[in-house]
Design an enzyme around this catalytic site. Structure first.
Site, PDB file in Angstrom:
ATOM      1  N   GLU A  66      -9.815  -1.863   5.307  1.00 30.75           N
ATOM      2  CA  GLU A  66     -10.447  -1.523   6.576  1.00 30.75           C
ATOM      3  C   GLU A  66     -11.658  -2.416   6.855  1.00 30.75           C
ATOM      4  O   GLU A  66     -12.180  -3.070   5.935  1.00 30.75           O
ATOM      5  CB  GLU A  66     -10.899  -0.053   6.528  1.00 30.75           C
ATOM      6  CG  GLU A  66      -9.753   0.951   6.342  1.00 30.75           C
ATOM      7  CD  GLU A  66      -8.973   1.224   7.625  1.00 30.75           C
ATOM      8  OE1 GLU A  66      -8.825   0.313   8.455  1.00 30.75           O
ATOM      9  OE2 GLU A  66      -8.485   2.368   7.786  1.00 30.75           O
ATOM     10  N   HIS A  95      -7.288  -4.440  10.333  1.00 33.92           N
ATOM     11  CA  HIS A  95      -7.048  -4.276   8.890  1.00 33.92           C
ATOM     12  C   HIS A  95      -5.737  -4.927   8.458  1.00 33.92           C
ATOM     13  O   HIS A  95      -4.801  -5.064   9.244  1.00 33.92           O
ATOM     14  CB  HIS A  95      -7.147  -2.809   8.443  1.00 33.92           C
ATOM     15  CG  HIS A  95      -5.996  -1.923   8.769  1.00 33.92           C
ATOM     16  ND1 HIS A  95      -6.144  -0.578   9.027  1.00 33.92           N
ATOM     17  CD2 HIS A  95      -4.651  -2.140   8.864  1.00 33.92           C
ATOM     18  CE1 HIS A  95      -4.957  -0.036   9.250  1.00 33.92           C
ATOM     19  NE2 HIS A  95      -4.042  -0.963   9.153  1.00 33.92           N
ATOM     20  N   ASN A 110      -7.528  -2.268  14.348  1.00 35.52           N
ATOM     21  CA  ASN A 110      -8.918  -2.599  14.013  1.00 35.52           C
ATOM     22  C   ASN A 110      -9.011  -3.855  13.136  1.00 35.52           C
ATOM     23  O   ASN A 110     -10.063  -4.146  12.580  1.00 35.52           O
ATOM     24  CB  ASN A 110      -9.611  -1.412  13.324  1.00 35.52           C
ATOM     25  CG  ASN A 110      -8.970  -1.049  11.983  1.00 35.52           C
ATOM     26  OD1 ASN A 110      -8.029  -1.695  11.537  1.00 35.52           O
ATOM     27  ND2 ASN A 110      -9.486  -0.011  11.342  1.00 35.52           N
ATOM     28  N   ASP A 167       0.821  -1.215   0.000  1.00 37.02           N
ATOM     29  CA  ASP A 167       0.000   0.000   0.000  1.00 37.02           C
ATOM     30  C   ASP A 167       0.858   1.269   0.000  1.00 37.02           C
ATOM     31  O   ASP A 167       2.081   1.208   0.204  1.00 37.02           O
ATOM     32  CB  ASP A 167      -0.955   0.007   1.211  1.00 37.02           C
ATOM     33  CG  ASP A 167      -0.283  -0.370   2.521  1.00 37.02           C
ATOM     34  OD1 ASP A 167       0.957  -0.278   2.611  1.00 37.02           O
ATOM     35  OD2 ASP A 167      -0.994  -0.752   3.452  1.00 37.02           O
TER      36      ASP A 167
HETATM   37  C1  GLP Z   1      -0.724   0.604   8.571  1.00 37.69           C
HETATM   38  C2  GLP Z   1      -0.385  -0.204   7.315  1.00 37.69           C
HETATM   39  C3  GLP Z   1      -0.479  -1.686   7.568  1.00 37.69           C
HETATM   40  C4  GLP Z   1       0.179  -1.995   8.884  1.00 37.69           C
HETATM   41  C5  GLP Z   1      -0.622  -1.400  10.006  1.00 37.69           C
HETATM   42  C6  GLP Z   1       0.028  -1.549  11.368  1.00 37.69           C
HETATM   43  O1  GLP Z   1      -1.882   1.318   8.474  1.00 37.69           O
HETATM   44  N1  GLP Z   1      -1.182   0.099   6.183  1.00 37.69           N
HETATM   45  O2  GLP Z   1       0.116  -2.392   6.485  1.00 37.69           O
HETATM   46  O3  GLP Z   1       0.229  -3.385   9.074  1.00 37.69           O
HETATM   47  O4  GLP Z   1      -0.977  -0.067   9.759  1.00 37.69           O
HETATM   48  O5  GLP Z   1       1.046  -0.615  11.554  1.00 37.69           O
HETATM   49  P1  GLP Z   1       2.131  -0.774  12.683  1.00 37.69           P
HETATM   50  O6  GLP Z   1       2.945  -1.969  12.303  1.00 37.69           O
HETATM   51  O7  GLP Z   1       2.931   0.479  12.660  1.00 37.69           O
HETATM   52  O8  GLP Z   1       1.401  -1.000  13.950  1.00 37.69           O
END
Ligand code: GLP
Length: 235
Positions: free
Chosen positions: A135, A130, A128, A62
């Site tokens: 989402e 995702h 959440n 992404d």
């Molecule tokens: C972001 C990314 C995800 C990631 C998630 C968790 O929004 N789009 O790919 O897995 O949030 O982030 P973090 O690893 O910083 O907790």
């Protein structure tokens, strides 16, 4: 699901690295990669290793809409800094956050994925539930598209920005259908703020309200947790 619980994220990352190393030895050439703080220890291990990726293709999950790849908050910049500068790949791909025609951009990205089927997909998970930026409520049947981020995700990700207003409101994300097509999925989750999502993913019903729960339907998923992320699991 193969759930592996470690005392520290560094230990989990070492084990995940061995899985990637073996997959590569067995012929894996295309790696789906994630950003966020969670995969950082894994990228640390990869950077410090001798593993050669110059024959491999990287496809990122992404990218924020509206950010140029040179913006330090962009996922393109994150990948360059955390992995690609030290560990070059034959090709690296990530959605273009500045694309003006989002339909053309998602089509372009899906074509790249179709030409490079993903062997190993690395994932984190949002508080959440995702995966990527898919989402809660997202259909399991979608491919790459432009997504509106939920207030919860904007709140969770604001720690990387100077203020909440600076967090982009939209992102391009690979879809759940695409993620499920990978041969092997390695999901990492660390910390107490992931415990609820982890429980839903592993022990809850498969529901679009917890996007990661769809991984119960994939037959080759390894989940790496630390004790805090595993703290709500009952089984
Ligand atoms: C972001 C990314 C995800 C990631 C998630 C968790 O929004 N789009 O790919 O897995 O949030 O982030 P973090 O690893 O910083 O907790």
């Amino acid at each position: 699901m193969d759930v592996r619980i470690f005392d520290t994220k560094e230990q989990a990352a070492q084990d995940a690295f061995k899985v990637i190393e073996k997959a590569k030895k067995d012929g894996a050439k295309t790696f789906g990669l994630a950003t966020g703080s969670t995969p950082e220890p894994l990228y640390d291990v990869i950077r410090e290793s001798d593993l050669d990726f110059t024959d491999s293709v990287a496809l990122n999950l992404d990218e924020y809409a509206g950010l140029d790849s040179s913006d330090p908050q962009s996922y393109a910049y994150f990948m360059k800094k955390n992995l690609f500068d030290a560990k070059p790949f034959k090709e690296t791909h990530i959605p273009n956050g500045l694309a003006e025609d989002s339909d053309a951009e998602t089509k372009r990205y899906d074509e790249i994925i179709a030409n490079n089927p993903i062997d190993v997909q690395v994932l984190g998970i949002g508080p959440n539930g995702h995966i990527g930026f898919n989402e809660p409520g997202t259909s399991f049947d979608v491919t790459t598209r432009l997504v509106d981020l939920t207030p919860e995700t904007i709140d969770a990700n604001k720690r990387f920005f100077d203020s909440e207003e600076e967090v982009p409101r939209q992102a391009f994300s690979m879809g759940i259908k695409t993620i499920l097509q990978s041969d092997l999925i390695i999901l990492l989750a660390f910390g107490a703020n992931k415990a609820k999502a982890v429980k839903g993913m592993i022990e809850g019903p498969v529901t679009e309200e917890v996007p990661a729960s769809v991984l119960q339907q994939h037959d080759n998923v390894i989940v790496y947790l630390d004790a805090d992320a595993a703290s709500q699991l009952e089984k």
